[in-house]
Design a protein around this motif. Structure first.
Motif, PDB file in Angstrom:
ATOM      1  N   GLY A   1       1.672  -0.595   0.270  1.00  0.00           N
ATOM      2  CA  GLY A   1      -0.215   0.074   0.302  1.00  0.00           C
ATOM      3  C   GLY A   1       1.108   0.906  -0.205  1.00  0.00           C
ATOM      4  N   LYS A   2       0.242   2.326  -0.394  1.00  0.00           N
ATOM      5  CA  LYS A   2       1.158   3.595   0.164  1.00  0.00           C
ATOM      6  C   LYS A   2       1.736   3.709   0.704  1.00  0.00           C
ATOM      7  CE  LYS A   2      -1.583   6.149  -3.036  1.00  0.00           C
ATOM      8  NZ  LYS A   2      -2.952   7.508  -3.369  1.00  0.00           N
ATOM      9  N   GLU A   3       0.989   3.491   2.331  1.00  0.00           N
ATOM     10  CA  GLU A   3       2.128   3.942   3.819  1.00  0.00           C
ATOM     11  C   GLU A   3       2.621   2.493   4.289  1.00  0.00           C
ATOM     12  OE1 GLU A   3       1.515   6.246   5.078  1.00  0.00           O
ATOM     13  OE2 GLU A   3       0.183   7.805   3.455  1.00  0.00           O
TER      14      GLU A   3
ATOM     15  N   ASP B   1       8.175   8.373   9.279  1.00  0.00           N
ATOM     16  CA  ASP B   1       7.486   7.502   8.253  1.00  0.00           C
ATOM     17  C   ASP B   1       7.771   7.176   7.225  1.00  0.00           C
ATOM     18  OD1 ASP B   1       5.114   7.345  10.469  1.00  0.00           O
ATOM     19  OD2 ASP B   1       4.198   9.339   8.743  1.00  0.00           O
ATOM     20  N   VAL B   2       7.707   6.182   6.272  1.00  0.00           N
ATOM     21  CA  VAL B   2       8.423   5.331   5.045  1.00  0.00           C
ATOM     22  C   VAL B   2       7.165   5.251   4.420  1.00  0.00           C
ATOM     23  CG1 VAL B   2       9.676   3.819   3.675  1.00  0.00           C
ATOM     24  CG2 VAL B   2      10.093   4.217   6.361  1.00  0.00           C
ATOM     25  N   ARG B   3       7.338   5.763   2.837  1.00  0.00           N
ATOM     26  CA  ARG B   3       6.135   5.610   2.104  1.00  0.00           C
ATOM     27  C   ARG B   3       6.909   4.467   0.779  1.00  0.00           C
ATOM     28  NH1 ARG B   3       1.483   9.273   2.009  1.00  0.00           N
ATOM     29  NH2 ARG B   3       2.062  10.643   4.052  1.00  0.00           N
ATOM     30  N   LYS B   4       5.618   4.197  -0.002  1.00  0.00           N
ATOM     31  CA  LYS B   4       6.053   3.078  -0.961  1.00  0.00           C
ATOM     32  C   LYS B   4       6.819   3.839  -1.651  1.00  0.00           C
ATOM     33  CE  LYS B   4       3.625   0.707  -4.968  1.00  0.00           C
ATOM     34  NZ  LYS B   4       2.519   0.995  -5.478  1.00  0.00           N
ATOM     35  N   GLN B   5       7.729   2.763  -2.067  1.00  0.00           N
ATOM     36  CA  GLN B   5       8.879   3.224  -3.054  1.00  0.00           C
ATOM     37  C   GLN B   5       9.856   4.324  -2.250  1.00  0.00           C
ATOM     38  OE1 GLN B   5       6.873   3.952  -7.175  1.00  0.00           O
ATOM     39  NE2 GLN B   5       7.506   2.275  -7.358  1.00  0.00           N
ATOM     40  N   GLN B   6       9.981   4.553  -1.550  1.00  0.00           N
ATOM     41  CA  GLN B   6      11.246   5.601  -0.500  1.00  0.00           C
ATOM     42  C   GLN B   6      12.251   4.869  -0.023  1.00  0.00           C
ATOM     43  OE1 GLN B   6       9.355   7.495   2.936  1.00  0.00           O
ATOM     44  NE2 GLN B   6      10.225   8.922   2.179  1.00  0.00           N
ATOM     45  N   ARG B   7      13.577   5.286  -0.290  1.00  0.00           N
ATOM     46  CA  ARG B   7      14.630   5.111  -0.496  1.00  0.00           C
ATOM     47  C   ARG B   7      15.028   6.197   0.956  1.00  0.00           C
ATOM     48  NH1 ARG B   7      12.866   2.407  -3.498  1.00  0.00           N
ATOM     49  NH2 ARG B   7      13.526   2.125  -6.040  1.00  0.00           N
ATOM     50  N   VAL B   8      15.283   5.090   2.532  1.00  0.00           N
ATOM     51  CA  VAL B   8      15.515   5.840   3.748  1.00  0.00           C
ATOM     52  C   VAL B   8      16.630   4.476   3.688  1.00  0.00           C
ATOM     53  CG1 VAL B   8      14.607   5.740   6.088  1.00  0.00           C
ATOM     54  CG2 VAL B   8      12.783   5.633   3.909  1.00  0.00           C
ATOM     55  N   ALA B   9      17.914   5.662   4.119  1.00  0.00           N
ATOM     56  CA  ALA B   9      19.165   5.496   5.166  1.00  0.00           C
ATOM     57  C   ALA B   9      18.810   5.736   6.069  1.00  0.00           C
ATOM     58  CB  ALA B   9      19.991   6.418   3.945  1.00  0.00           C
TER      59      ALA B   9
ATOM     60  N   ASN C   1       8.918  -7.227  -1.607  1.00  0.00           N
ATOM     61  CA  ASN C   1       8.340  -5.878  -1.306  1.00  0.00           C
ATOM     62  C   ASN C   1       9.004  -5.016  -0.707  1.00  0.00           C
ATOM     63  OD1 ASN C   1       6.380  -6.113   0.603  1.00  0.00           O
ATOM     64  ND2 ASN C   1       4.961  -6.122  -1.356  1.00  0.00           N
ATOM     65  N   VAL C   2       9.889  -5.129   0.149  1.00  0.00           N
ATOM     66  CA  VAL C   2       9.942  -4.366   1.282  1.00  0.00           C
ATOM     67  C   VAL C   2      11.790  -4.637   1.598  1.00  0.00           C
ATOM     68  CG1 VAL C   2      10.171  -2.867   3.708  1.00  0.00           C
ATOM     69  CG2 VAL C   2       8.407  -3.044   2.193  1.00  0.00           C
ATOM     70  N   LEU C   3      12.664  -4.074   1.492  1.00  0.00           N
ATOM     71  CA  LEU C   3      13.946  -4.687   2.052  1.00  0.00           C
ATOM     72  C   LEU C   3      14.654  -3.607   3.019  1.00  0.00           C
ATOM     73  CD1 LEU C   3      15.462  -4.890  -2.062  1.00  0.00           C
ATOM     74  CD2 LEU C   3      14.595  -6.477  -0.897  1.00  0.00           C
ATOM     75  N   ILE C   4      15.150  -4.920   3.367  1.00  0.00           N
ATOM     76  CA  ILE C   4      15.234  -4.067   4.877  1.00  0.00           C
ATOM     77  C   ILE C   4      17.085  -4.864   5.033  1.00  0.00           C
ATOM     78  CG2 ILE C   4      15.108  -3.670   7.602  1.00  0.00           C
ATOM     79  CD1 ILE C   4      12.649  -3.630   7.806  1.00  0.00           C
ATOM     80  N   MET C   5      18.463  -3.470   4.404  1.00  0.00           N
ATOM     81  CA  MET C   5      19.471  -3.918   4.560  1.00  0.00           C
ATOM     82  C   MET C   5      20.447  -3.098   5.754  1.00  0.00           C
ATOM     83  SD  MET C   5      19.200  -4.053   0.840  1.00  0.00           S
ATOM     84  CE  MET C   5      20.717  -5.255   0.114  1.00  0.00           C
ATOM     85  N   ASP C   6      20.579  -3.622   6.566  1.00  0.00           N
ATOM     86  CA  ASP C   6      21.944  -3.434   7.464  1.00  0.00           C
ATOM     87  C   ASP C   6      23.220  -3.678   6.563  1.00  0.00           C
ATOM     88  OD1 ASP C   6      23.050  -3.132   9.973  1.00  0.00           O
ATOM     89  OD2 ASP C   6      21.992  -4.604  11.033  1.00  0.00           O
TER      90      ASP C   6
END
Length: 634
Positions: free
Chosen positions: A321-323, A345-353, A460-465
């Motif tokens: 979803g969008k959120e 908050d993180v939205r769809k297709q964001q790139r958060v560092a 669809n969501v990658l969390i990378m450390d």
């Protein structure tokens, strides 16, 4: 002045050549970056230059009296002393001189007019002052502080420190020694962003010469003034920083390819003429002349592309979803709170560092979001249809007792073996490599295997450390491309500023006071931080108007990028048409009825020359547009 030279240096492993005929020179005050893929022989070459290992061929020539310091990657300081006492060992000579000065001072109390004592004191004091004798303890504190060792840690035993802390301390010690030539192998390992920034500034003002291997492009861009690239057993020299090197290498490759293609066209044309006319009495002499041209021609080798690198992409099976994620007043830690309140908050297709100092809780935040450890306070919630793929910097997701092949196949047992092998091949696991046990793999190979697992999951969501740890520059660039084209959402922890700058559209900085949000990449973050001097200013540095301005600027930039891309596509289409026309004309010129009609042949030659002129003009337009696009991407 040249203070060290590597002359025709080679290293062999049996019949295998690691590198050969390597020439390198170090000028005083040089700033040299040594780059190349993992396994190219960079660390081996550094050890030879440092005099630790002898070369199989060639020699290292170093000026008499030149001091040299070498620090291997991941080497930690081994000492039973305290942190400060260990740093003091660098200045044993100054401590001895200080004792001598005190002894003379005591003697002068009894013999204040002794001319010999006064002369000795004056000479010793001048030398002591010239060697920074009155402020070396301040220098120690400055360097220790730069490496995140505050005064409260000075009495800690070196032996009690973690591996990463002892590596930082080893780097601090060698910097204090100030050798004429400083050789560092991956000095940026174990350093957070704040320490990296400090180290860059320190090395820029370092009084001696620097030779360093690094996979940190941002570090090389800010420190190096010349690059030596080790590739395909050879070493090549480039002026400028890492970005300059990339530009020069790409231009060289393009020029070599063009020269090769031109020669191949000429060879084909001459050979065709010889084949068709050698047996004809009227044209035999001309055919023989062209054959002589062919025989005398120095054939160019076909330019080889860059070293093999992985090629992959991350796909998704369904969209979120969008959120995607809500984090509110979160407190993270184990027995005690490391950081709070964390809100973003993180939205769809964001790139958060997610960035912050070592030990502040970045990985702990990730583990909290993954429900591996409980939140100490606050809340977080993922949105609809979120499927998480996780990259663990500690590589604990890999079973050391499995083979490379089984690591992937066991998770996808219904897929045929060849398909699994094909996927592994795209990550550079080929042939017998897939039968290696995981515990036999290098850090870089384990990283590529983890990325293989992640790509196969299609989340669809990658969390990378820390995904770039252990990867060479080429592999990092491939990963950047894959993530840039990822249709899902990316949340990643990293201290790799180049990687952050390339990917992030949002930065969440974590400190002891909680989180601070920046709507932009790493350069945007630096720009905002530069104007912040207090916590209040920090929180006020991002009013809505700034975000709106950044949003509008980004939209305008995207619009301009699209315009340039369309222009490039149009020019490329023209180039294809011109190339097809070239081929048509060249083919027509070889027709039997044309070869004997000199007028038609001359007309076709004129057409070909006009077409090639147009091709050159169009290529210039393509180059100009490509450079504009590259500048927009910077």
């Amino acid at each position: 002045m040249i203070i060290l030279q590597a002359q025709q240096v080679a290293r062999f492993f049996g019949a295998e050549v690691l590198f050969d005929k390597v020439n390198l020179e170090i000028q005083d005050h040089a700033r040299i970056g040594l780059v190349g893929v993992n396994g190219a022989g960079k660390s081996t070459l550094l050890r030879i230059i440092a005099g630790i290992d002898p070369p199989d061929q060639g020699q290292i020539v170093i000026n008499k009296g030149t001091t040299l310091g070498y620090l291997a990657q991941n080497s930690g300081l081994d000492s039973t002393k305290t942190i400060f006492a260990e740093m003091l060992t660098v200045f044993t000579n100054l401590q001895h001189m200080a004792q001598q000065l005190k002894a003379i001072e005591q003697q002068l109390i009894e013999r204040p007019t002794d001319t010999n004592l006064l002369a000795n004191y004056d000479t010793l004091q001048t030398a002591f002052k010239a060697q920074n004798g009155y402020s070396y303890e301040t220098e120690i504190k400055t360097v220790l502080n730069g490496f995140q060792f505050p005064e409260t840690t000075y009495e800690m035993s070196v032996a009690s420190l973690s591996g990463g802390e002892r590596s930082r301390l080893a780097l601090a010690k060698i910097l204090l020694q100030k050798p004429d030539i400083l050789i560092l192998d991956e000095p940026t390992n174990h350093l957070d962003i704040e320490t990296l920034n400090w180290l860059e500034t320190y090395l820029q003002g370092y009084p001696g010469a620097l030779l360093t291997v690094s996979h940190d492009q941002y570090f090389l861009d800010h420190v190096a003034k010349e690059i030596y690239a080790l590739s395909r057993h050879q070493l090549k020299h480039y002026r400028g920083n890492y970005t300059n090197y990339l530009e020069q290498a790409a231009a060289e490759q393009k020029h070599a390819e063009k020269e090769y293609e031109l020669q191949q066209t000429e060879i084909k044309k001459l050979q065709t003429f010889v084949d068709k006319n050698l047996t004809r009495a009227s044209t035999t002499k001309r055919a023989q002349a062209r054959q002589k041209q062919l025989d005398k021609m120095v054939r160019l080798d076909k330019p080889q592309s860059s070293e093999q690198s992985a090629h992959f992409r991350f796909e998704i099976t369904e969209e979120t979803g969008k959120e995607v994620l809500f984090v509110k007043d979160l407190a993270v830690g184990y027995d005690s709170v490391m950081s709070t309140p964390i809100t973003f908050d993180v939205r769809k297709q964001q790139r958060v560092a997610i960035i912050g100092a070592n030990g502040i809780g970045k990985s702990t935040l990730v583990k909290t979001l993954l429900d591996e450890i409980p939140a100490l306070a606050g809340t977080f919630k993922f949105g609809a249809n979120v499927a998480i793929g996780y990259y663990d910097q500690n590589q604990d997701q890999l079973d050391p007792k499995k083979t490379v092949l089984d690591t992937i196949w066991d998770e996808h047992p219904l897929l045929p073996e060849q398909q699994i092998r094909n996927v592994l091949g795209s990550f550079l696991f080929r042939g017998e490599d897939v039968k290696k046990m995981v515990h036999q793999l290098s850090g870089g190979e384990k990283a590529r295997l983890l990325l293989t697992k992640l790509a196969m999951e299609k989340r669809n969501v990658l969390i990378m450390d820390e995904p770039t740890n252990h990867l060479d520059i080429q592999s990092k660039e491939v990963l950047e491309d894959a993530l840039a084209n990822f249709a899902g959402t990316l949340i990643f922890v990293s201290h790799d500023r180049y990687f952050i700058n390339s990917l992030a559209d949002t930065i969440v900085e974590i400190d002891t006071q909680g989180s601070h949000l920046y709507q932009g990449n790493y350069d945007f973050y630096l720009e905002k931080r530069a104007g912040e001097t207090t916590v209040v200013e920090q929180k006020a540095a991002e009013p809505i108007s700034d975000n709106q301005a950044a949003f509008i600027a980004d939209k305008n930039k995207q619009k301009e990028v699209r315009r340039i891309k369309r222009a490039i596509e149009n020019v490329e289409q023209q180039l294809q048409e011109l190339d097809s026309e070239n081929q048509r004309i060249q083919q027509a010129m070889t027709a039997p009825e044309i070869l004997n009609d000199f007028q038609k042949l001359a007309d076709l030659q004129s057409d070909l020359e006009r077409n090639e002129q147009q091709q050159e003009t169009t290529e210039a337009l393509w180059l100009q547009a490509s450079e504009e696009l590259e500048q927009m991407s910077d």
